[in-house]
Design a protein around this motif. Structure first.
Motif, short mmCIF file in Angstrom:
data_model
loop_
_atom_site.label_atom_id
_atom_site.label_comp_id
_atom_site.label_asym_id
_atom_site.label_seq_id
_atom_site.Cartn_x
_atom_site.Cartn_y
_atom_site.Cartn_z
N VAL A 1 8.20 2.71 -9.06
CA VAL A 1 8.61 3.11 -7.72
C VAL A 1 8.88 1.84 -6.94
O VAL A 1 8.11 0.88 -7.02
CB VAL A 1 7.52 3.95 -7.02
CG1 VAL A 1 7.87 4.21 -5.56
CG2 VAL A 1 7.26 5.25 -7.75
N GLY A 2 9.97 1.83 -6.20
CA GLY A 2 10.28 0.71 -5.33
C GLY A 2 10.47 1.20 -3.91
O GLY A 2 10.90 2.33 -3.69
N VAL A 3 10.12 0.36 -2.95
CA VAL A 3 10.32 0.69 -1.54
C VAL A 3 11.03 -0.48 -0.88
O VAL A 3 10.54 -1.62 -0.93
CB VAL A 3 8.99 0.98 -0.82
CG1 VAL A 3 9.20 1.09 0.69
CG2 VAL A 3 8.33 2.23 -1.36
N PHE B 1 9.27 -3.78 -2.23
CA PHE B 1 7.97 -3.66 -2.90
C PHE B 1 8.15 -2.75 -4.11
O PHE B 1 8.87 -1.75 -4.04
CB PHE B 1 6.93 -3.05 -1.94
CG PHE B 1 6.81 -3.83 -0.66
CD1 PHE B 1 5.95 -4.91 -0.57
CD2 PHE B 1 7.58 -3.50 0.44
CE1 PHE B 1 5.85 -5.64 0.61
CE2 PHE B 1 7.49 -4.23 1.63
CZ PHE B 1 6.62 -5.29 1.71
N GLU B 2 7.48 -3.09 -5.20
CA GLU B 2 7.63 -2.32 -6.44
C GLU B 2 6.27 -2.13 -7.08
O GLU B 2 5.43 -3.04 -7.05
CB GLU B 2 8.56 -3.10 -7.37
CG GLU B 2 8.93 -2.36 -8.63
CD GLU B 2 9.96 -3.13 -9.43
OE1 GLU B 2 11.16 -3.01 -9.09
OE2 GLU B 2 9.57 -3.85 -10.34
N TYR B 3 6.07 -0.95 -7.67
CA TYR B 3 4.80 -0.67 -8.34
C TYR B 3 5.05 0.12 -9.61
O TYR B 3 5.87 1.05 -9.62
CB TYR B 3 3.86 0.12 -7.44
CG TYR B 3 2.51 0.36 -8.09
CD1 TYR B 3 1.55 -0.65 -8.13
CD2 TYR B 3 2.22 1.57 -8.71
CE1 TYR B 3 0.33 -0.45 -8.75
CE2 TYR B 3 0.99 1.77 -9.32
CZ TYR B 3 0.06 0.77 -9.34
OH TYR B 3 -1.14 0.96 -9.97
N ASN C 1 0.82 -1.21 0.00
CA ASN C 1 0.00 0.00 0.00
C ASN C 1 0.86 1.26 0.00
O ASN C 1 0.50 2.26 -0.63
CB ASN C 1 -0.96 -0.01 1.18
CG ASN C 1 -2.08 -1.01 1.00
OD1 ASN C 1 -2.47 -1.34 -0.11
ND2 ASN C 1 -2.60 -1.52 2.10
N LEU C 2 1.98 1.23 0.69
CA LEU C 2 2.87 2.39 0.73
C LEU C 2 3.46 2.67 -0.65
O LEU C 2 3.47 3.82 -1.11
CB LEU C 2 3.98 2.19 1.76
CG LEU C 2 5.00 3.32 1.86
CD1 LEU C 2 4.33 4.64 2.26
CD2 LEU C 2 6.10 2.94 2.85
N VAL C 3 3.95 1.66 -1.34
CA VAL C 3 4.58 1.89 -2.64
C VAL C 3 3.56 2.41 -3.65
O VAL C 3 3.86 3.29 -4.46
CB VAL C 3 5.34 0.64 -3.15
CG1 VAL C 3 4.40 -0.44 -3.67
CG2 VAL C 3 6.36 1.01 -4.22
N LYS C 4 2.34 1.91 -3.60
CA LYS C 4 1.30 2.40 -4.53
C LYS C 4 0.91 3.84 -4.19
O LYS C 4 0.70 4.66 -5.08
CB LYS C 4 0.08 1.49 -4.51
CG LYS C 4 -0.91 1.87 -5.59
CD LYS C 4 -2.02 0.87 -5.73
CE LYS C 4 -2.94 1.32 -6.86
NZ LYS C 4 -4.24 0.72 -6.78
N LEU C 5 0.83 4.15 -2.89
CA LEU C 5 0.54 5.53 -2.48
C LEU C 5 1.63 6.48 -2.97
O LEU C 5 1.34 7.56 -3.49
CB LEU C 5 0.39 5.62 -0.96
CG LEU C 5 0.25 7.03 -0.39
CD1 LEU C 5 -0.95 7.76 -0.98
CD2 LEU C 5 0.17 6.97 1.13
#
Length: 136
Positions: free
Chosen positions: A117-119, A127-129, A96-100
């Motif tokens: 974006v990656g976190v 996490f990647e989006y 959820n953070l990476v998508k936000l």
């Protein structure tokens, strides 16, 4: 010719993995020690990848850095993610953070420039989006 470039940013934030849709016991089972009522923190690393090419406008590094600093780092650094209004109806998972972060950055950058974006949340969690690119 098309290239991508990735910049790295950092912020420290706390959160608690918890959802009101589960009982306290179900939350403990689902999220383990990450459901600690006092929360826990991470030193997040955010990787922002942008596109540039000979026929496209590129985003200047200084501009990209300013946008990410103002939009992401200043918003989340040394904060409790559970208190952020965007997480009112969401669990503060890495997904959820990476998508936000994507959703906050995409409108502030030239159309089509943001590639992904990656976190990095922990040594083991990344996490990647990237938004869908139309019909497949």
């Amino acid at each position: 010719m098309q290239f991508t470039m990735t910049r790295r940013y950092r912020f420290c934030a706390a959160h608690r993995l918890h959802t009101d849709h589960l009982t306290p016991e179900e939350n403990r089972t689902a999220f383990g020690k990450c459901n600690n009522p006092n929360g826990h923190g991470h030193n997040y690393v955010v990787l922002v990848t942008v596109r540039s090419g000979a026929n496209e406008g590129a985003v200047a590094l200084e501009r990209l850095d300013r946008i990410v600093e103002e939009t992401i780092v200043e918003r989340f650094d040394h904060q409790d993610l559970n208190q952020d209004s965007e997480f009112a109806a969401l669990t503060t998972t890495g997904e959820n953070l990476v998508k936000l972060i994507w959703n906050l950055l995409a409108p502030k950058l030239p159309a089509g420039i943001l590639e992904k974006v990656g976190v990095i949340e922990t040594r083991d969690n990344y996490f990647e989006y990237a938004a869908p690119t139309g019909p497949r």
